[in-house]
Design an enzyme around this catalytic site. Structure first.
Site, PDB file in Angstrom:
ATOM      1  N   GLU A   1       9.529   6.754 -15.412  1.00 10.64           N
ATOM      2  CA  GLU A   1      10.400   6.679 -14.242  1.00 10.64           C
ATOM      3  C   GLU A   1      11.804   6.328 -14.709  1.00 10.64           C
ATOM      4  O   GLU A   1      12.025   5.987 -15.877  1.00 10.64           O
ATOM      5  CB  GLU A   1       9.867   5.668 -13.222  1.00 10.64           C
ATOM      6  CG  GLU A   1       8.614   6.187 -12.516  1.00 10.64           C
ATOM      7  CD  GLU A   1       8.073   5.267 -11.452  1.00 10.64           C
ATOM      8  OE1 GLU A   1       8.782   4.335 -11.024  1.00 10.64           O
ATOM      9  OE2 GLU A   1       6.912   5.463 -11.060  1.00 10.64           O
TER      10      GLU A   1
ATOM     11  N   ARG B   1      16.737  -3.138  -9.082  1.00  8.62           N
ATOM     12  CA  ARG B   1      15.406  -3.275  -9.686  1.00  8.62           C
ATOM     13  C   ARG B   1      15.026  -2.034 -10.493  1.00  8.62           C
ATOM     14  O   ARG B   1      15.229  -0.903 -10.060  1.00  8.62           O
ATOM     15  CB  ARG B   1      14.364  -3.507  -8.584  1.00  8.62           C
ATOM     16  CG  ARG B   1      12.937  -3.544  -9.096  1.00  8.62           C
ATOM     17  CD  ARG B   1      11.972  -3.946  -8.018  1.00  8.62           C
ATOM     18  NE  ARG B   1      11.932  -3.022  -6.916  1.00  8.62           N
ATOM     19  CZ  ARG B   1      11.263  -1.875  -6.907  1.00  8.62           C
ATOM     20  NH1 ARG B   1      10.571  -1.487  -7.990  1.00  8.62           N
ATOM     21  NH2 ARG B   1      11.272  -1.097  -5.845  1.00  8.62           N
TER      22      ARG B   1
ATOM     23  N   HIS C   1      16.486   3.852  -2.138  1.00  7.55           N
ATOM     24  CA  HIS C   1      15.768   4.825  -2.973  1.00  7.55           C
ATOM     25  C   HIS C   1      16.451   6.178  -2.826  1.00  7.55           C
ATOM     26  O   HIS C   1      16.798   6.577  -1.725  1.00  7.55           O
ATOM     27  CB  HIS C   1      14.302   4.904  -2.542  1.00  7.55           C
ATOM     28  CG  HIS C   1      13.418   5.525  -3.569  1.00  7.55           C
ATOM     29  ND1 HIS C   1      13.440   6.883  -3.840  1.00  7.55           N
ATOM     30  CD2 HIS C   1      12.501   4.994  -4.415  1.00  7.55           C
ATOM     31  CE1 HIS C   1      12.563   7.138  -4.804  1.00  7.55           C
ATOM     32  NE2 HIS C   1      11.985   6.002  -5.172  1.00  7.55           N
TER      33      HIS C   1
ATOM     34  N   ARG D   1       0.826  -1.219   0.000  1.00  6.83           N
ATOM     35  CA  ARG D   1       0.000   0.000   0.000  1.00  6.83           C
ATOM     36  C   ARG D   1       0.856   1.263   0.000  1.00  6.83           C
ATOM     37  O   ARG D   1       0.364   2.353  -0.240  1.00  6.83           O
ATOM     38  CB  ARG D   1      -0.991  -0.033   1.141  1.00  6.83           C
ATOM     39  CG  ARG D   1      -0.539   0.537   2.449  1.00  6.83           C
ATOM     40  CD  ARG D   1      -1.621   0.377   3.488  1.00  6.83           C
ATOM     41  NE  ARG D   1      -1.021   0.208   4.785  1.00  6.83           N
ATOM     42  CZ  ARG D   1      -0.793   1.204   5.627  1.00  6.83           C
ATOM     43  NH1 ARG D   1      -1.129   2.430   5.303  1.00  6.83           N
ATOM     44  NH2 ARG D   1      -0.231   0.971   6.780  1.00  6.83           N
TER      45      ARG D   1
ATOM     46  N   ARG E   1      18.295   3.716 -10.586  1.00  3.94           N
ATOM     47  CA  ARG E   1      18.100   4.140  -9.198  1.00  3.94           C
ATOM     48  C   ARG E   1      19.376   4.046  -8.370  1.00  3.94           C
ATOM     49  O   ARG E   1      19.647   4.900  -7.526  1.00  3.94           O
ATOM     50  CB  ARG E   1      17.000   3.255  -8.598  1.00  3.94           C
ATOM     51  CG  ARG E   1      16.458   3.755  -7.317  1.00  3.94           C
ATOM     52  CD  ARG E   1      15.247   2.946  -6.907  1.00  3.94           C
ATOM     53  NE  ARG E   1      14.032   3.424  -7.547  1.00  3.94           N
ATOM     54  CZ  ARG E   1      12.832   2.875  -7.367  1.00  3.94           C
ATOM     55  NH1 ARG E   1      12.704   1.823  -6.582  1.00  3.94           N
ATOM     56  NH2 ARG E   1      11.774   3.352  -7.972  1.00  3.94           N
TER      57      ARG E   1
ATOM     58  N   HIS F   1      15.044   0.576   0.591  1.00  2.00           N
ATOM     59  CA  HIS F   1      13.727   0.576  -0.063  1.00  2.00           C
ATOM     60  C   HIS F   1      13.267  -0.817  -0.477  1.00  2.00           C
ATOM     61  O   HIS F   1      12.096  -1.152  -0.316  1.00  2.00           O
ATOM     62  CB  HIS F   1      13.814   1.479  -1.291  1.00  2.00           C
ATOM     63  CG  HIS F   1      12.533   1.654  -2.043  1.00  2.00           C
ATOM     64  ND1 HIS F   1      11.412   2.204  -1.469  1.00  2.00           N
ATOM     65  CD2 HIS F   1      12.192   1.331  -3.326  1.00  2.00           C
ATOM     66  CE1 HIS F   1      10.430   2.231  -2.370  1.00  2.00           C
ATOM     67  NE2 HIS F   1      10.869   1.700  -3.506  1.00  2.00           N
TER      68      HIS F   1
ATOM     69  N   GLN G   1       4.065   3.977  -4.557  1.00  2.00           N
ATOM     70  CA  GLN G   1       3.483   5.222  -5.074  1.00  2.00           C
ATOM     71  C   GLN G   1       3.494   5.263  -6.597  1.00  2.00           C
ATOM     72  O   GLN G   1       2.486   5.467  -7.244  1.00  2.00           O
ATOM     73  CB  GLN G   1       4.288   6.422  -4.547  1.00  2.00           C
ATOM     74  CG  GLN G   1       4.235   6.569  -3.055  1.00  2.00           C
ATOM     75  CD  GLN G   1       5.197   7.639  -2.557  1.00  2.00           C
ATOM     76  OE1 GLN G   1       5.929   8.257  -3.319  1.00  2.00           O
ATOM     77  NE2 GLN G   1       5.196   7.852  -1.254  1.00  2.00           N
TER      78      GLN G   1
ATOM     79  N   GLY H   1       3.836   3.279  -9.319  1.00  2.00           N
ATOM     80  CA  GLY H   1       2.871   2.559 -10.116  1.00  2.00           C
ATOM     81  C   GLY H   1       3.335   1.175 -10.502  1.00  2.00           C
ATOM     82  O   GLY H   1       4.140   0.557  -9.802  1.00  2.00           O
TER      83      GLY H   1
ATOM     84  N   GLU I   1       8.412  -9.694  -3.036  1.00  2.00           N
ATOM     85  CA  GLU I   1       9.743  -9.253  -2.605  1.00  2.00           C
ATOM     86  C   GLU I   1      10.474 -10.347  -1.825  1.00  2.00           C
ATOM     87  O   GLU I   1      11.710 -10.359  -1.771  1.00  2.00           O
ATOM     88  CB  GLU I   1       9.612  -7.976  -1.756  1.00  2.00           C
ATOM     89  CG  GLU I   1      10.935  -7.263  -1.522  1.00  2.00           C
ATOM     90  CD  GLU I   1      10.785  -5.912  -0.838  1.00  2.00           C
ATOM     91  OE1 GLU I   1       9.654  -5.405  -0.736  1.00  2.00           O
ATOM     92  OE2 GLU I   1      11.821  -5.363  -0.407  1.00  2.00           O
TER      93      GLU I   1
ATOM     94  N   SER J   1       8.196  -3.953  -9.251  1.00  2.00           N
ATOM     95  CA  SER J   1       7.994  -4.846  -8.100  1.00  2.00           C
ATOM     96  C   SER J   1       6.557  -5.360  -8.010  1.00  2.00           C
ATOM     97  O   SER J   1       6.331  -6.558  -7.797  1.00  2.00           O
ATOM     98  CB  SER J   1       8.386  -4.155  -6.801  1.00  2.00           C
ATOM     99  OG  SER J   1       7.725  -2.919  -6.688  1.00  2.00           O
ATOM    100  N   LEU J   2       5.571  -4.477  -8.168  1.00  2.00           N
ATOM    101  CA  LEU J   2       4.184  -4.940  -8.111  1.00  2.00           C
ATOM    102  C   LEU J   2       3.926  -5.923  -9.255  1.00  2.00           C
ATOM    103  O   LEU J   2       3.231  -6.928  -9.100  1.00  2.00           O
ATOM    104  CB  LEU J   2       3.225  -3.745  -8.203  1.00  2.00           C
ATOM    105  CG  LEU J   2       3.308  -2.721  -7.057  1.00  2.00           C
ATOM    106  CD1 LEU J   2       2.457  -1.488  -7.379  1.00  2.00           C
ATOM    107  CD2 LEU J   2       2.853  -3.332  -5.736  1.00  2.00           C
TER     108      LEU J   2
END
Ligand code: SIN
Length: 529
Positions: free
Chosen positions: A110, A369, A229, A41, A273, A334, A44, A46, A358, A374-375
């Protein structure tokens, strides 16, 4: 049909539970707090997938491999990118309302993506929207849900070909230890950001599944690859400021107001990243620990309020008006690229044990990554894991057969270890100092010595069970980081002779890590609070 025990209430666990119930399995889902309380949750930015006409799975594949510093497993990345679009459509069917503009689905850019392909929901609340839809979906299925129930250990029974996982030892909300048997256990407990004192992860991210799987004898890998991150707000709690903000045009500035990323990489703020995180860290070192800033002011208040309502609120809570001023940012732990090793169908090295999300090391992330993968990884590989569940029940632990002792008991057996019980805050500070964005042999040896002197507590409640897991994972992470003597992706060895990492910034000599990168500002603010 099999009895399936799913551990974890984020996207990986919920997806598994829904699909397994649909496939006719008997499903129980346990989660340490409440269903919606995991990392999912908090996502952020996406979810990335090749859904648009100017994009392709091939491009997404190439970006993922490149961001992962070439260490991604091509077969896993292929599966991720080929099957990703179908899983995103499934999410839409589950009720996720991705943001739309006049010409259809909106998409963001991103770091390290060659195309804008990130779907988002609620502006910057994609994870929350996915979690909400999946929680509603699982509640409509015949899934038995046990909240406030924590995994402590896996039950492993000896067989002719080695151990088989036959269930789990769990801790109930009232603090009772009990055993649940199953034909298959699916670990979806998320990552372990709580290994570090500065993290974007919630309190629950203590690596419970990876630690328990390791103690049970499952293969784990890539634990040295911890993603930091680049832009957590340099304020208490280090809230995440999504990479999507840089994707929309925000820039990073040093204490002089100079846009330093443009000097370091042609992709500037949208370099991979690990590159940006290390550059942010080093520039803070070079300016005596003063954090660099993220400048989103050029995007304008109206746009920021519409596109990133949650982030505007997070900045306000910390005392900043990001539409009017640049805000201080710092790297923070992160995401865990490593975890329990799985095949393309979520199977671990132990029969009866699966891992997704994860918790799993599927090989898609390599050494770093790609943002918003990840989602997608959780959805794609959870879906495949369900298809690999046993058709009919493997027998659970045969009556009277004792569980085999866990093969790894380094931290797990308090009886055999003298020393003071592990101190979580000290462990987190130690990991940040020596196993953070830059590592050396000396620092890792120092961390190892401190970790070795601690003993794990007997796991009799959530706190002690988590501390035992954090100690196991800290030791494993340090050992993995010490063994990899070259720099690659998120693993940067400041003492490496060769540097396979892609940054060209100059190391700052002679500064102590705990003095820098916004940490003393955070500490000041925490003291003042
Ligand atoms: C972010 O929004 O920057 C985080 C998303 C991710 O970790 O992929």
């Amino acid at each position: 049909m099999a009895r399936v025990l799913v551990v974890g209430g984020g996207i990986g666990g919920l997806w598994t539970a829904v699909r397994a119930a649909d496939a006719g399995h008997e499903v129980e889902l346990v989660t340490k707090t409440e269903l919606a309380d995991g990392n999912t949750r908090h996502a952020q930015g996406g979810i990335a997938a090749a859904l648009f006409p100017d994009d392709s799975a091939e491009r997404h594949f190439a970006d993922t491999i490149e961001a992962g510093a070439g260490l991604g497993d091509p077969a896993s990345v292929r599966v991720l990118c080929d099957e990703g679009p179908a899983r995103v459509r499934d999410l839409i069917r589950f009720g996720v309302a991705f943001d739309h503009g006049d010409s259809g689905l909106e998409r963001g850019l991103e770091a390290a993506h060659s195309r804008a392909r990130i779907l988002h929901a609620g502006g910057d609340a994609t994870g929350a929207a996915i979690e909400h839809a999946l929680v509603a979906t699982v509640r409509r299925r015949a899934v038995r849900i046990h909240e406030h129930t924590m995994l402590v250990d896996l039950l492993v029974t000896a067989g002719p070909d080695g151990g088989r996982v036959t269930g789990a030892r769990l801790l109930s909300a009232s603090g009772d230890l009990f055993e649940a048997t199953a034909d298959a256990v699916v670990l979806a407990t998320g990552g372990a950001g709580q290994l570090f004192c500065h993290t974007t992860n919630p309190d629950v991210a203590t690596g419970d599944g990876v630690a328990a799987a390791w103690r049970a004898g499952a293969e784990v890998a890539d634990l040295e690859f911890v993603q930091f991150h680049p832009t957590a707000l340099a304020a208490p709690g280090t809230p995440l400021i999504s990479e999507a903000v840089r994707g929309e045009g925000a820039v990073l500035r040093d204490a002089e107001g100079h846009r330093f990323m443009a000097d370091l990489d042609p992709r500037a703020e949208l370099a991979p990243r690990d590159v940006v995180a290390r550059a942010v860290w080093r520039r803070s070192l070079e300016q005596d620990g003063v954090p660099v800033t993220l400048d989103a002011t050029a995007l304008g208040r109206a746009f920021l309020d519409r596109r990133f309502p949650g982030l505007g609120a997070a900045c306000r809570d910390a005392g900043f008006d990001w539409a009017a001023e640049p805000v201080p940012v710092t790297p923070a732990a992160h995401y865990a690229m490593g975890g329990v090793v799985t095949d393309l169908d979520g199977r671990t090295s132990l029969p009866g044990l699966f891992a997704v999300g994860e918790t799993a090391r599927t090989g898609v992330h390599g050494a770093n990554r790609l943002a918003s993968n990840s989602l997608l990884e959780a959805a794609v590989f959870a879906d495949r894991a369900v298809r690999a569940l046993p058709e009919a029940g493997h027998s659970a632990r045969p009556a009277g057969a004792p569980p085999v002792g866990a093969p790894h008991e380094a931290s797990g057996n308090p009886e055999t270890h003298a020393g003071a019980p592990v101190d979580r805050a000290a462990l987190q500070a130690l990991m940040w100092q020596h196993v953070g964005l830059e590592r050396t042999a000396g620092g890792l040896a120092a961390a190892s010595a401190v970790l070795d002197a601690w003993r794990a507590p007997e796991p009799h409640d959530r706190r002690t069970a988590e501390d035992r897991n954090l100690l196991d994972l800290a030791r494993l992470t340090v050992a993995a980081a010490a063994a990899r003597t070259e720099s690659v992706g998120a693993h940067f060895r400041a003492d490496a002779a060769t540097d396979r990492a892609r940054t060209s910034t100059r190391p700052a000599a002679g500064r102590r890590h705990h003095d820098v990168a916004g940490v003393h500002q955070i500490a000041d603010a925490e003291e003042a609070a």
